[in-house]
Design a protein around this motif. Structure first.
Motif, mmCIF file in Angstrom:
data_model
loop_
_atom_site.group_PDB
_atom_site.id
_atom_site.type_symbol
_atom_site.label_atom_id
_atom_site.label_comp_id
_atom_site.label_asym_id
_atom_site.label_seq_id
_atom_site.Cartn_x
_atom_site.Cartn_y
_atom_site.Cartn_z
ATOM 1 N N ILE A 32 14.392 14.842 -7.405
ATOM 2 C CA ILE A 32 13.288 15.533 -6.726
ATOM 3 C C ILE A 32 13.167 16.892 -7.412
ATOM 4 O O ILE A 32 14.154 17.628 -7.496
ATOM 5 C CB ILE A 32 13.573 15.703 -5.223
ATOM 6 N N PRO A 33 12.002 17.224 -7.957
ATOM 7 C CA PRO A 33 11.905 18.406 -8.810
ATOM 8 C C PRO A 33 11.859 19.708 -8.036
ATOM 9 O O PRO A 33 11.495 19.761 -6.868
ATOM 10 C CB PRO A 33 10.588 18.181 -9.541
ATOM 11 N N SER A 34 12.220 20.771 -8.769
ATOM 12 C CA SER A 34 11.946 22.105 -8.255
ATOM 13 C C SER A 34 10.438 22.312 -8.298
ATOM 14 O O SER A 34 9.730 21.608 -9.006
ATOM 15 C CB SER A 34 12.634 23.160 -9.115
ATOM 16 N N GLY A 35 9.949 23.261 -7.545
ATOM 17 C CA GLY A 35 8.498 23.456 -7.505
ATOM 18 C C GLY A 35 7.873 22.776 -6.302
ATOM 19 O O GLY A 35 6.727 23.028 -5.984
ATOM 20 N N VAL A 36 8.625 21.876 -5.651
ATOM 21 C CA VAL A 36 8.157 21.399 -4.342
ATOM 22 C C VAL A 36 8.696 22.415 -3.340
ATOM 23 O O VAL A 36 9.886 22.709 -3.307
ATOM 24 C CB VAL A 36 8.628 19.957 -4.030
ATOM 25 N N GLU A 37 7.793 22.998 -2.565
ATOM 26 C CA GLU A 37 8.160 24.176 -1.772
ATOM 27 C C GLU A 37 9.092 23.817 -0.632
ATOM 28 O O GLU A 37 9.920 24.613 -0.213
ATOM 29 C CB GLU A 37 6.918 24.849 -1.174
ATOM 30 N N THR A 38 8.935 22.604 -0.088
ATOM 31 C CA THR A 38 9.650 22.277 1.140
ATOM 32 C C THR A 38 10.499 21.046 0.927
ATOM 33 O O THR A 38 10.455 20.407 -0.119
ATOM 34 C CB THR A 38 8.641 21.995 2.263
#
Length: 100
Positions: A32-38
């Motif tokens: 699951i990448p960084s940049g997804v806020e939640t």
């Protein structure tokens, strides 16, 4: 030096399971990448070839990161199975092969 494994991933990814074919246990990896806020509502489920759900491996909110999940198919017959991830808007399906 497994530095690249500790960094936060940049994209959603569902990797091939290993070993494959397997008996009775295999490992599935996904990112699951960084940049997804939640936290992402994440589910990882196993289906038989007829589309029946045979296992739910993950069903919870998860933060960005790399994940490894073990699947034990000791109670299932040999054959082709599908594993499907859904994390936020991302979904992907791959096959795994259980040989007893």
């Amino acid at each position: 030096s497994d530095k690249e494994h500790s960094e936060t991933p940049v994209k959603f990814e569902l990797l091939g399971n290993y070993p494959n074919p397997f008996n009775p246990e295999t490992t599935i990896e996904y990112s699951i990448p960084s940049g997804v806020e939640t936290l992402q509502e994440t589910s990882l489920r196993i289906y038989d070839i007829l589309g029946r759900e045979v296992a739910v491996l993950v069903n919870q909110k998860q933060p960005a990161g790399n994940y490894k999940v073990k699947f034990n198919a000791a109670g299932l017959p040999s054959g082709v199975y599908l594993y499907k991830i859904q994390a936020g808007k991302f979904s992907a399906v791959k096959k795994l092969l259980l040989v007893k």
